[in-house]
Design an enzyme around this catalytic site. Structure first.
Site, PDB file in Angstrom:
ATOM      1  N   ARG A  12       0.936  -1.296  -0.131  1.00  0.00           N
ATOM      2  CA  ARG A  12       0.082   0.058  -0.065  1.00  0.00           C
ATOM      3  C   ARG A  12       0.764   1.246  -0.012  1.00  0.00           C
ATOM      4  NH1 ARG A  12      -2.219   3.289   4.106  1.00  0.00           N
ATOM      5  NH2 ARG A  12      -4.270   4.239   3.565  1.00  0.00           N
ATOM      6  N   SER A  54     -12.820  -3.533   1.747  1.00  0.00           N
ATOM      7  CA  SER A  54     -12.847  -3.135   3.314  1.00  0.00           C
ATOM      8  C   SER A  54     -14.252  -2.967   3.669  1.00  0.00           C
ATOM      9  CB  SER A  54     -12.250  -1.645   3.166  1.00  0.00           C
ATOM     10  OG  SER A  54     -11.049  -1.612   2.571  1.00  0.00           O
ATOM     11  N   LYS A  74      -5.241   6.030   9.163  1.00  0.00           N
ATOM     12  CA  LYS A  74      -6.305   6.248   8.078  1.00  0.00           C
ATOM     13  C   LYS A  74      -7.123   7.578   8.941  1.00  0.00           C
ATOM     14  CE  LYS A  74      -8.688   4.696   4.610  1.00  0.00           C
ATOM     15  NZ  LYS A  74      -8.315   5.207   3.632  1.00  0.00           N
TER      16      LYS A  74
END
Ligand SMILES: Cc1ncc(COP(=O)(O)OP(=O)(O)O)c(N)n1
Ligand code: 3NM
Ligand code: MG
Length: 357
Positions: free
Chosen positions: A169, A238, A267
């Site tokens: 990521r 997700s 996040k």
């Protein structure tokens, strides 16, 4: 017909049968998969029916200059996947040789072998899918990378600790950097027998032959991703609430992330879904699910106590001083939880079925 053709056919019938036997042993003892085992056995037996005495009697091993030739790669196969890959390659090559030289021997051999080659391709693809899903189901800890100067060292240290699932990521890098990083990480993960997933990008997952892709609620829909990736690759989704979870399951995701359990700077701005989302997933989710968000050495116990059996982390490993130890710590906690659940399950079964109690 030239004696050399007989020798070629004899050698390649042997080669194909031997390769199939190697694959069959894994299907039988490694996967306990009756159907795949049967398919290999059937192909071997069919090849045996072509191994006539005219071909066998042409064998001349002492004069064969090829018997002493080996490649360095043949001596070292790091994982079972490498063994299988090498032997599929061997079988497919041998079948192709049989198909081509069969044309000057018997046309029906060529026809039969061509059909077998397609069956072997299908078996290979089914085995890859099965292997991926088995690894996914076995994975308890999922590392998601964050951009770092030492990303490769950290991931390798984590793999040394026994990690089997990694997601690449990087939200900010340019595509060329992503491509190079993903390629290198995929190679590293596969050397250690771990699965490699790409975050967000289906094109990148395909470009580096990743095991799958992870998609958020605002990324491509699962159905479309499935059309693009096929059934072989893993698709993760997700989920942040019960509706997301329900939909992801309906849409055919292979696994889900469930969170954020706690607020997390990784996040930023996404509110915590809390431990309730973990309890909900425990009740409702039939596919593998990973609790995510703010999970570290301090919070993991509460997350496990709420029902999680799998967790996904970024900072707790990417920022650990010793990633190998961090992985081992999480794995030990997850394993303890798994064992205690198995103990409870067996104790429950015993209490129902044991007539002496
Ligand atoms: C295992 C896992 N779960 C959740 C996420 C988050 O995905 P998404 O919501 O798309 O957010 P970004 O990671 O793209 O910022 C994940 N990556 N992995
Ligand atoms: C990437 C991501 N997705 C989340 C979600 O809930 O969907 S939480 C998260 C970040 C997790 O990072 P850390 O382990 O550092 O808290
Ligand atoms: Mg995303």
């Amino acid at each position: 017909m030239q004696p050399a053709v007989y020798r070629i056919l004899d050698a390649n019938l042997d080669r194909a049968r031997e390769g199939l036997r190697v694959i069959e042993e894994w299907c039988r003892f490694g996967l306990n998969h009756a159907e795949f085992t049967e398919q290999c056995k059937h192909l071997r037996q069919e090849l045996a029916t072509w191994h006539h005495s005219d071909l066998r009697s042409a064998r001349n091993t002492p004069d064969d200059p090829g018997t002493g030739l080996t490649h360095a790669n043949e001596a070292t196969r790091g994982t079972i996947a490498h063994v299988l890959q090498a032997n599929f390659c061997r079988v497919e090559e041998a079948l192709r040789v049989l198909e081509e030289y069969g044309k000057v021997y018997r046309q029906d051999l060529t026809e039969a072998v061509k059909h077998m080659r397609y069956q072997v391709y299908t078996l290979e693809s089914q085995l890859i899918t099965q292997h991926r899903h088995q690894k996914l189901h076995q994975a308890m800890l999922y590392l998601i990378t964050s951009p770092s100067e030492t990303v490769f060292e950290t991931v390798e240290a984590a793999l040394k600790g026994g990690l089997t699932l990694v997601q690449y990521r990087d939200k900010d890098a340019d595509d060329l950097t992503r491509l190079n990083h993903a390629r290198a990480l995929r190679r590293m993960c596969h050397e250690y027998g771990a699965l490699f997933i790409v975050n967000d990008r289906i094109d990148l997952a395909l470009a580096v032959d990743a095991d799958g892709v992870h998609l958020g609620q605002h990324d491509f829909p699962v159905e479309l991703a499935r059309q693009m990736l096929g059934s072989q690759r893993i698709i993760g989704r997700s989920t942040h609430n019960g509706d997301d979870l329900y939909r992801a399951i309906q849409e055919g995701a292979d696994y889900v992330g469930v969170g954020p359990v706690y607020e997390t700077p990784t996040k930023a701005g996404r509110p915590a879904a809390g431990l309730d989302c973990v309890r909900h997933a425990l009740e409702q989710c039939p596919i593998p699910w990973f609790a995510i968000g703010g999970i570290d050495a301090n919070t993991v116990h509460d997350v496990l106590a709420a029902g999680a059996q799998r967790v996904s982390v970024v900072r707790a490993i990417m920022q650990a001083e010793q990633p190998t130890l961090a992985v081992q710590y999480f794995m030990a906690q997850l394993d303890q939880k798994r064992r205690s659940q198995m103990g409870q399950k067996f104790a429950k079964q015993d209490s129902i079925t044991d007539p002496w109690m």
